[in-house]
Design a protein around this motif. Structure first.
Motif, PDB file in Angstrom:
ATOM      1  N   LEU A 164       0.371  24.383  23.085  1.00  0.00           N
ATOM      2  CA  LEU A 164      -0.281  24.025  21.759  1.00  0.00           C
ATOM      3  C   LEU A 164       0.878  23.312  20.973  1.00  0.00           C
ATOM      4  O   LEU A 164       2.054  23.498  20.860  1.00  0.00           O
ATOM      5  CB  LEU A 164      -0.428  25.527  21.052  1.00  0.00           C
ATOM      6  CG  LEU A 164      -1.517  26.266  21.788  1.00  0.00           C
ATOM      7  CD1 LEU A 164      -1.483  27.636  21.202  1.00  0.00           C
ATOM      8  CD2 LEU A 164      -2.858  25.636  21.380  1.00  0.00           C
ATOM      9  N   THR A 165       0.298  22.268  20.189  1.00  0.00           N
ATOM     10  CA  THR A 165       1.147  21.853  19.186  1.00  0.00           C
ATOM     11  C   THR A 165       0.942  22.365  17.698  1.00  0.00           C
ATOM     12  O   THR A 165       0.265  23.056  17.559  1.00  0.00           O
ATOM     13  CB  THR A 165       0.898  20.163  19.209  1.00  0.00           C
ATOM     14  OG1 THR A 165      -0.449  20.052  18.544  1.00  0.00           O
ATOM     15  CG2 THR A 165       0.938  19.196  20.330  1.00  0.00           C
ATOM     16  N   ASP A 190      -2.274  21.514  16.752  1.00  0.00           N
ATOM     17  CA  ASP A 190      -3.534  22.178  17.175  1.00  0.00           C
ATOM     18  C   ASP A 190      -3.561  23.627  16.288  1.00  0.00           C
ATOM     19  O   ASP A 190      -4.680  23.917  16.093  1.00  0.00           O
ATOM     20  CB  ASP A 190      -3.184  22.873  18.665  1.00  0.00           C
ATOM     21  CG  ASP A 190      -2.990  21.416  19.629  1.00  0.00           C
ATOM     22  OD1 ASP A 190      -3.750  20.397  19.247  1.00  0.00           O
ATOM     23  OD2 ASP A 190      -2.361  21.850  20.618  1.00  0.00           O
TER      24      ASP A 190
END
Lengths: 304, 755
Positions: free
Chosen positions: A192-193, A196
């Motif tokens: 996940l960034t 996100d």
């Protein structure tokens, strides 16, 4: 030391480092605040004579800084890492530099500087002397020796370290846009960034903060929080039910925090004029001052 | 002996280091000398982490002081003698007997033995540290000490060659003979034996002790690096001193500015780099553009600074992206739109918004334009947009670019160059050494801006008091004085003040009218207001204009206004026009005195010129003062002044004695002596000459006419007895003396001249 791979790894390393130095690892305060300093673990515990050592992550809300998730490093919701040591130990600078090393900043390659920056919080009635810490020309932390909080002298003096986590992590990880930053490990099953997780919420809150928040309701909330704070502090020290002396400094301070955040929301909605602004800040300061004065009457506040 | 002191602390703010070094040297050396410990030389050095004082040739011991004290006479009561012994701290057998006028007396010889240097140093330095005059100091940990930032250790040694002793200090910090080197490149603590050893060991531990040496190295390396690429470093002494105070081991690194930013105004690049990053700008002399930057790191690295430079470059890129974003956004907004936003900015709650202020300045600039030979329309146009850039994104971010950005935006909008220049120059002069604009349009707007500020704050009674001058009104008045004198502007300041005041009144009238309407949306019970406005048709500027033709109406305005608006705050801030004019003019005169004194004009000469007609024409006033001073410096002037004083003294004495004022016109027919008749003739001749000269504003000619009086006045006092036996002759002579005074007062108030 090897380089961290993600935003959370940097947080975890800071936690491990400061835990190793004997700090109590607290959790974020469960209210909306504009800065980690508002956490009672800093504001209130920096008062009175009792020693204290704590560290925590604190989500911060600054409604006016919202940019709909589009700005590379400006958000209305972001994280600070806060360390508070009372009394400030003589090797605080060295301890701090150790924490930078812990998150992968090699002292041999970088230029770390302590550049004068005196800190002042008008809403907390607090000030201190210290520096902003530069790493290769970028501000990575705020380093302050508290002199006064809520208008009272800090004796002993607390040392406060505040890291702007996103900015620091972006620098360590070499990321140009905060939303592109890996939040968990890039090789995790579900990588996940930061984007996100927060891009959408940034846009939602920016819209609400700037254009939708009901200002009449907010104004009422402000008044109510202010009144409740005063009402709590006006209670007799001895609780009639238990017969114990219970000064409710913390519940009152929650109301001060609430009023402060509501003021920030009103400010973002653009309904506070320049002249009114000072008056609102003065009202919040009066609340924190009253809470701080109550706190120093309590056991945690060093009263006998 | 030599003494070495080093106060080793956490990072001292760069801006405080120089002053702290000077204070340390002054306080310690003064303390030593006061205690009798003299020295040959002293030097002080500062780095971000240390203050160092080296004192050479310190006296090893302060001299012994002997003093004789006279006691009771021999044979005095025992009690008196015992008391004397106690007081003087001596024994009976130490007393000697000496002869005195009244007989033999006991004398005690008191010896104050010298003190060792170490003892004195310990006392003095401990005191200096405890009471050091930092602009801001702090406590840390749980100790009681105050210093600018936590103080870690003190090196305090005194000695000759190899014999060195630590001088202990009464402070709550370790004191010894050791210190540390560079925070990152040094290798632990080390001991030192004296200044040379200290300086050399510090250098080996990557600390350059002398700030001048650090600044030299930075400048040398920076200019060399730039020169090698055919570029030049933009000189900035303030920044150089600051950067030298941020590092102990300066390493100069040069980096690139992306080409995307070359089109930004060079001042924007410079400000952005200087204020936020402490970077020097590197200019290409061929293009005039800022193409590279120089940053000064505090250390050497294995990769020769590559990582440091990359980091700095990245930060700069983000900063300049912001600046470019502001610049491009600003260029899309017409200046008139920016100016319109000034309506949302309060200048002062009693003086209205910035937009209202701009309207006043524009009206005033139009009037002043005529005096300064500027085109009134251009002056008004310039005034209307002169503050617009305050609402630009660029100036919001970089306040120091106000004015300059206005000029750029006006140029980009194709406005006349005089208008664009006025946007930048109307702020000037900002201080006694700042440039004074000379272009007529700029002068008109600059004067209007400052006069409006002064009149406004006088109108609401916010005058500077003592050291308090929060609105920088003294600076504004000095600005007006310099604009007028340096451009030779002929204008009546009183008329400008009046004009300015009327603008403010009109604005108050208008905004109160609006205020009344908004507070009383429907007809309400505001009969008083309704009557007031219908009686006076008081709806705004035009009516005040009409009032302005009749001064009594302006003065009458106040009570009417107060009656009509018992609850309106502003009504109490309306002073009478005449009082305001006089008070403000007196303020200008005060500032003018300070200004002219600096130019070498004596204060009494200025006083003699202040209360003359036309004293609101500062150029004329200045001319009069200069001519008067030159005249007084001449032989004629000096003697004429003596004659004047003699006349004035006699008159004062006789008028006091007789209880009358000798103000009648003297008659030549009672003149007996030839000298007396000659003086009559001279005064008769001088009067019209002086008036003609003053009419033509030829102050020198007026002085020359006065000079012609010197000989006859001297001769008169030489040959004529004023207090004649004959009462008629006497009175006539006293009136003649008065005539001298009258004639001379046409030129200046000689009564104010001293000496």
């Amino acid at each position: 030391m090897d380089k961290p791979q993600s935003f959370q790894e940097i947080i975890l390393r800071l936690q491990a480092y400061w835990a190793g130095k004997g700090c109590a690892m607290l959790q974020p305060y469960d209210m909306e605040v504009g800065a980690g300093t508002f956490h009672p673990a800093t504001t209130l515990r920096s008062l009175g004579s009792k020693p204290w050592a704590a560290a925590y992550v604190q989500p911060c809300r600054r409604p006016t800084d919202g940019r709909y998730g589009e700005n590379p490093n400006r958000m209305q919701y972001y994280y600070q890492y806060q360390v508070i040591l009372k009394p400030s130990p003589p090797d605080l600078q060295a301890l701090y530099l150790g924490s930078l090393e812990a998150i992968g900043i090699e002292m041999d390659l970088h230029d770390i500087r302590f550049v004068e920056d005196d800190w002042e919080s008008p809403t907390l009635g607090a000030w201190g002397l210290g520096w902003e810490v530069w790493c290769d020309g970028m501000e990575v932390s705020q380093f302050t020796y508290f002199q006064q909080v809520a208008g009272m002298d800090c004796k002993p003096v607390s040392g406060e370290l505040t890291y702007g986590l996103e900015r620091l992590a972006m620098y360590v990880l070499g990321i140009d846009h905060v939303m592109d930053m890996p939040f968990n490990a890039p090789d995790a099953p579900v990588p996940l960034t930061y984007g996100d997780i927060f891009r959408q919420t940034e846009a939602e809150f920016a819209r609400w903060n700037f254009d939708v928040a009901n200002t009449e309701v907010l104004l009422r909330h402000f008044e109510e929080a202010e009144a409740e704070c005063a009402a709590i502090l006006a209670q007799p020290e001895v609780d009639p039910k238990t017969g114990k002396r219970i000064i409710m400094a913390h519940p009152a301070y929650d109301q001060a925090i609430k009023a402060s955040h509501v003021f920030n929301l009103l400010d973002a909605r653009g309904v506070i004029s320049v002249t009114e602004r000072q008056a609102y800040i003065g009202r919040v300061r009066a609340l924190t001052k009253a809470c701080a004065e109550a706190f120093v009457q309590t056991e945690a506040g060093g009263a006998a | 002996m030599d003494y070495l002191l080093e106060l080793f602390s956490e990072e001292i703010p760069a801006r405080m280091q120089k002053r702290a070094g000077e204070d340390l040297q002054r306080l310690v050396t003064n303390g030593l000398v006061e205690a009798g410990i003299t020295y040959e030389s002293a030097a002080v050095f500062t780095t971000p982490r240390r203050l160092c004082l080296s004192v050479c040739g310190v006296l090893e011991e302060s001299p012994t002081v002997r003093e004789e004290r006279k006691g009771p006479r021999v044979g005095a009561p025992e009690k008196a003698i015992e008391g004397f012994l106690r007081g003087a701290g001596v024994r009976r057998e130490d007393l000697v007997v000496k002869a005195d006028k009244k007989g033999d007396v006991y004398v005690a010889e008191i010896v104050k033995p010298g003190r060792a240097a170490a003892e004195v140093i310990s006392e003095v330095v401990s005191g200096v540290i405890a009471n050091f005059p930092w602009p801001k100091s702090m406590r840390w940990g749980d100790g009681p000490m105050r210093w600018v930032r936590p103080l870690h250790s003190v090196l305090s040694i005194l000695g000759k060659s190899e014999e060195v002793q630590v001088v202990p200090l009464a402070i709550d910090v370790p004191v010894g003979d050791s210190t540390e080197g560079h925070r990152f490149m040094g290798a632990g603590r080390f001991s030192v034996t004296g200044f040379e050893d200290y300086e050399a060991k510090l250098k080996a531990a990557y600390v350059m002790l002398d700030p001048a040496e650090r600044a030299d190295k930075i400048w040398h390396d920076a200019t060399n690096g730039a020169f090698a690429l055919g570029l030049e470093v933009v000189e900035d002494r303030g920044l150089l001193a600051e950067v030298a105070g941020l590092v102990e081991w300066p390493v100069v690194l040069m980096g690139d500015i992306a080409e995307d930013f070359f089109d930004l105004p060079p001042e924007v690049l410079q400000s952005s780099m200087r204020e936020h990053q402490k970077f020097f700008s590197v200019r290409n002399p061929k293009t005039g553009r800022i193409e590279k930057f120089i940053t000064v790191a505090n250390r050497e690295t294995a990769d020769s600074g590559a990582t440091i430079l990359a980091g700095n470059q990245k930060v700069l890129f983000a900063r300049l992206s912001d600046a470019k974003f502001f610049w491009e956004n600003d260029l899309r907004v017409p200046l008139s739109d920016m100016a319109a936003k000034l309506a949302n900015v309060t200048f002062h709650n009693k003086l209205g918004t910035q937009a209202e202020r701009v309207a006043r300045i524009a009206a005033l600039a139009r009037e002043i334009a005529i005096d300064v030979k500027a085109d009134p329309a251009l002056a008004a146009q310039a005034a209307e947009i002169c503050k617009a850039d305050l609402m630009s994104e660029m100036v919001y971010e970089f306040p120091e670019l106000q004015g300059l950005m206005g000029r750029y935006y006006a140029e980009k909008a194709g406005l006349p160059q005089a208008v664009a220049n006025a946007c930048e120059q109307h702020w000037q002069p900002l201080g006694p050494s700042d440039d004074v604009p000379s272009e007529p349009v700029s002068v008109a707007v600059a004067l209007a801006d400052k006069i409006d500020t002064l009149t406004g704050f006088w109108a609401i009674d916010e005058k500077p008091t003592g050291s308090k001058d929060p609105f920088a009104l003294r600076r504004a008045a000095l600005g007006v004085i310099r604009l007028v004198l340096e451009n030779g502007v002929r204008a009546n300041l009183a008329a400008n003040i009046e004009e300015s005041f009327l603008n403010i009144l009109a604005q108050w009238a208008n905004s109160n009218w609006l205020l009344v309407e908004s507070r009383h949306p429907i007809h309400d019970d505001s009969v008083a207001y309704a009557n007031f406005y219908s009686d006076h048709k008081f709806v705004g500027r035009e009516v005040v204009r009409k009032f302005s033709n009749d001064k009594t109406l302006i003065c009458a305005f106040e009570p009417v206004f107060n009656d009509a608006h018992p609850n309106l705050e502003t009504s109490q801030y309306i002073p009478k026009l005449t009082a305001l004019k006089l008070a403000l003019l007196a303020f200008f005169h005060d500032r003018l005195k300070v200004y002219l004194k600096d130019k070498g004009i004596r204060h009494d000469v200025i006083d003699a010129c202040l209360n003359m007609p036309g004293n609101d024409d500062l150029t004329l006033l200045n001319k009069r003062a200069e001519a008067l001073q030159a005249f007084l410096n001449s032989d004629d002037g000096e003697n004429l002044l003596q004659g004047y004083k003699r006349a004035a003294n006699i008159l004062r004495a006789e008028e006091k004695k007789d209880g009358v004022a000798y103000e009648g016109t003297p008659d030549v027919k009672f003149a007996e002596a030839a000298e007396e008749q000659a003086l009559f003739a001279a005064l008769d001749a001088a009067g019209p000459k002086i008036e003609a000269a003053l009419g033509a504003e030829d102050i020198e000619a007026a002085m020359a006419a006065l000079a012609a009086l010197r000989a006859p006045i001297d001769a008169f006092f030489e040959g004529v007895q004023v207090n004649a036996e004959n009462e008629i002759v006497r009175r006539n002579r006293l009136c003649l003396l008065n005539e001298i005074r009258e004639v001379m007062h046409k030129v200046a108030m000689f009564s104010e001249i001293g000496g």
